[in-house]
Design a protein around this motif. Structure first.
Motif, mmCIF file in Angstrom:
data_model
loop_
_atom_site.group_PDB
_atom_site.id
_atom_site.type_symbol
_atom_site.label_atom_id
_atom_site.label_comp_id
_atom_site.label_asym_id
_atom_site.label_seq_id
_atom_site.Cartn_x
_atom_site.Cartn_y
_atom_site.Cartn_z
ATOM 1 N N ASN A 174 -14.852 5.325 -23.136
ATOM 2 C CA ASN A 174 -13.805 5.611 -22.154
ATOM 3 C C ASN A 174 -14.157 6.786 -21.255
ATOM 4 O O ASN A 174 -13.427 7.081 -20.310
ATOM 5 N N LEU A 175 -15.260 7.461 -21.552
ATOM 6 C CA LEU A 175 -15.677 8.618 -20.767
ATOM 7 C C LEU A 175 -16.625 8.179 -19.662
ATOM 8 O O LEU A 175 -17.244 7.121 -19.736
ATOM 9 N N MET A 176 -16.753 9.017 -18.638
ATOM 10 C CA MET A 176 -17.568 8.684 -17.467
ATOM 11 C C MET A 176 -18.977 9.257 -17.590
ATOM 12 O O MET A 176 -19.156 10.352 -18.114
ATOM 13 N N ILE A 177 -19.940 8.519 -17.044
ATOM 14 C CA ILE A 177 -21.269 9.099 -16.882
ATOM 15 C C ILE A 177 -21.185 10.096 -15.727
ATOM 16 O O ILE A 177 -20.233 10.089 -14.946
ATOM 17 N N GLU A 178 -22.180 10.953 -15.615
ATOM 18 C CA GLU A 178 -22.092 12.046 -14.644
ATOM 19 C C GLU A 178 -21.889 11.559 -13.210
ATOM 20 O O GLU A 178 -21.074 12.117 -12.475
ATOM 21 N N SER A 179 -22.585 10.517 -12.798
ATOM 22 C CA SER A 179 -22.457 10.064 -11.409
ATOM 23 C C SER A 179 -21.037 9.581 -11.112
ATOM 24 O O SER A 179 -20.494 9.843 -10.032
ATOM 25 N N ASP A 180 -20.415 8.908 -12.087
ATOM 26 C CA ASP A 180 -19.032 8.471 -11.890
ATOM 27 C C ASP A 180 -18.080 9.665 -11.866
ATOM 28 O O ASP A 180 -17.116 9.699 -11.089
ATOM 29 N N TYR A 181 -18.341 10.642 -12.722
ATOM 30 C CA TYR A 181 -17.509 11.855 -12.739
ATOM 31 C C TYR A 181 -17.617 12.565 -11.396
ATOM 32 O O TYR A 181 -16.607 12.939 -10.810
#
Length: 124
Positions: free
Chosen positions: A112-119
């Motif tokens: 449910n957490l984002m990878i850095e690029s999505d964040y």
């Protein structure tokens, strides 16, 4: 370093360790918004946390910000050095500025957490 991290919408980062635990801190973006960190209220070792639960507090010269558990599990360690040098969060956000280590109770929550690029994209 940040490539191995995942991020919560509430600006916490998570790094999966090799032993089924995760290390948690606040993102570079969050510490920049806060400014100079002057106090960190650490969670208590042994505390069970659930996703979205307040489990720490970071105070800066500008504001105080609740830190939310990005995953569920048991707090197994805290970064006690932050009690004496809270500014470490500003100086070494992803290395020495971690807040707590959590033993995961449900590893699927990491999905449910984002990878850095999505964040990063979510910040724009």
């Amino acid at each position: 370093m940040a490539a191995t991290l995942k991020f919560a919408e509430s600006h916490e980062w998570v790094q999966l360790n090799n032993d089924g635990t995760v290390t948690v801190g606040i993102s570079e973006h969050a510490q920049e918004l806060l400014g100079d960190v002057v106090f960190v209220e650490l969670p208590v070792v042994g505390t069970e946390v659930t996703v979205g639960q307040e489990f720490s507090l970071v105070e800066s010269v500008k504001a105080a910000s609740d830190i939310y558990a990005p995953v569920s599990g048991e707090v197994i360690a805290v970064n006690e050095s932050l009690e004496d040098t809270p500014e470490t969060i500003n100086e070494s956000t992803y290395e020495n500025g971690w807040i707590a280590k959590i033993r995961l109770s449900d590893a699927s929550e990491l999905d449910n957490l984002m990878i850095e690029s999505d964040y990063q994209a979510s910040l724009d």
